[in-house]
Design an enzyme around this catalytic site. Structure first.
Site, short mmCIF file in Angstrom:
data_model
loop_
_atom_site.label_atom_id
_atom_site.label_comp_id
_atom_site.label_asym_id
_atom_site.label_seq_id
_atom_site.Cartn_x
_atom_site.Cartn_y
_atom_site.Cartn_z
CE1 TYR A 134 -9.34 -2.75 0.41
CE2 TYR A 134 -8.94 -0.70 -0.76
CZ TYR A 134 -8.48 -1.74 0.02
OH TYR A 134 -7.16 -1.78 0.41
CG HIS A 151 -5.04 -6.61 -0.15
ND1 HIS A 151 -6.22 -6.79 0.52
CD2 HIS A 151 -5.07 -7.44 -1.23
CE1 HIS A 151 -6.95 -7.68 -0.14
NE2 HIS A 151 -6.27 -8.09 -1.20
CE LYS A 191 -3.72 -2.43 2.43
NZ LYS A 191 -4.51 -2.46 3.69
CD GLU A 239 -8.38 -9.70 -3.37
OE1 GLU A 239 -7.22 -10.14 -3.13
OE2 GLU A 239 -9.15 -9.34 -2.48
CG ASN A 263 -3.29 -2.69 7.11
OD1 ASN A 263 -3.16 -2.22 5.99
ND2 ASN A 263 -4.29 -3.48 7.44
#
Length: 149
Positions: free
Chosen positions: A49, A115, A9, A126, A112
């Protein structure tokens, strides 16, 4: 063979953690079949998402993933979902075990770092969202015989 999508990310990219994170994943014996630096569009973020649409944190997820470049990685292999997720650690870095990516580099659930697909079905979905079939390279590695039976 299972596939998993891994996204480093924007916080991981901005903090210069691409190398250390990829090193950990590669050291586990994962086979990278696709990798690219990308800027996620709002449209793609909404598709990715979509399961969270309507939840209070949805807008923040979209804003975060589109806020800067990401490194998108497709991996393939036996039990790859479980291997990747155990290497990544718990979603909340505060609860992630030391030795995991989030446990060692993460501080806050809102940043965080990474993913990882949570199921084989989501892995397939995905990977197809972020990579065309032409972008995925499958090849044999001589080391594979020493990684899995």
């Amino acid at each position: 063979m299972e596939k998993s999508l891994i996204i480093l990310k924007p916080d991981a990219v901005q903090r210069g953690l691409i190398g250390p994170i990829l090193t950990r994943l590669e050291a586990r014996g994962l086979k990278f079949i696709g990798i690219k630096l990308s800027q996620v569009s709002s449209e793609l973020a909404h598709k990715h998402y979509g399961v969270h649409e309507g939840k209070p944190f949805f807008a923040g997820l979209v804003s975060y993933i589109t806020s800067g470049p990401v490194l998108v990685v497709a991996v393939e292999g036996k039990d790859v979902i479980e291997i990747v997720r155990s290497t990544v650690g718990a979603t909340n870095p505060v609860k992630a075990a030391p030795g995991t990516i989030r446990g060692d580099f993460g501080v806050n659930i809102g940043r965080n770092l990474i993913h990882a697909s949570d199921s084989p079905e989501n892995g397939d979905h995905e990977v197809a969202l972020f990579f065309s079939s032409e972008e995925l390279i499958r090849s044999e590695r001589s080391v594979d015989q020493w990684i899995t039976e």
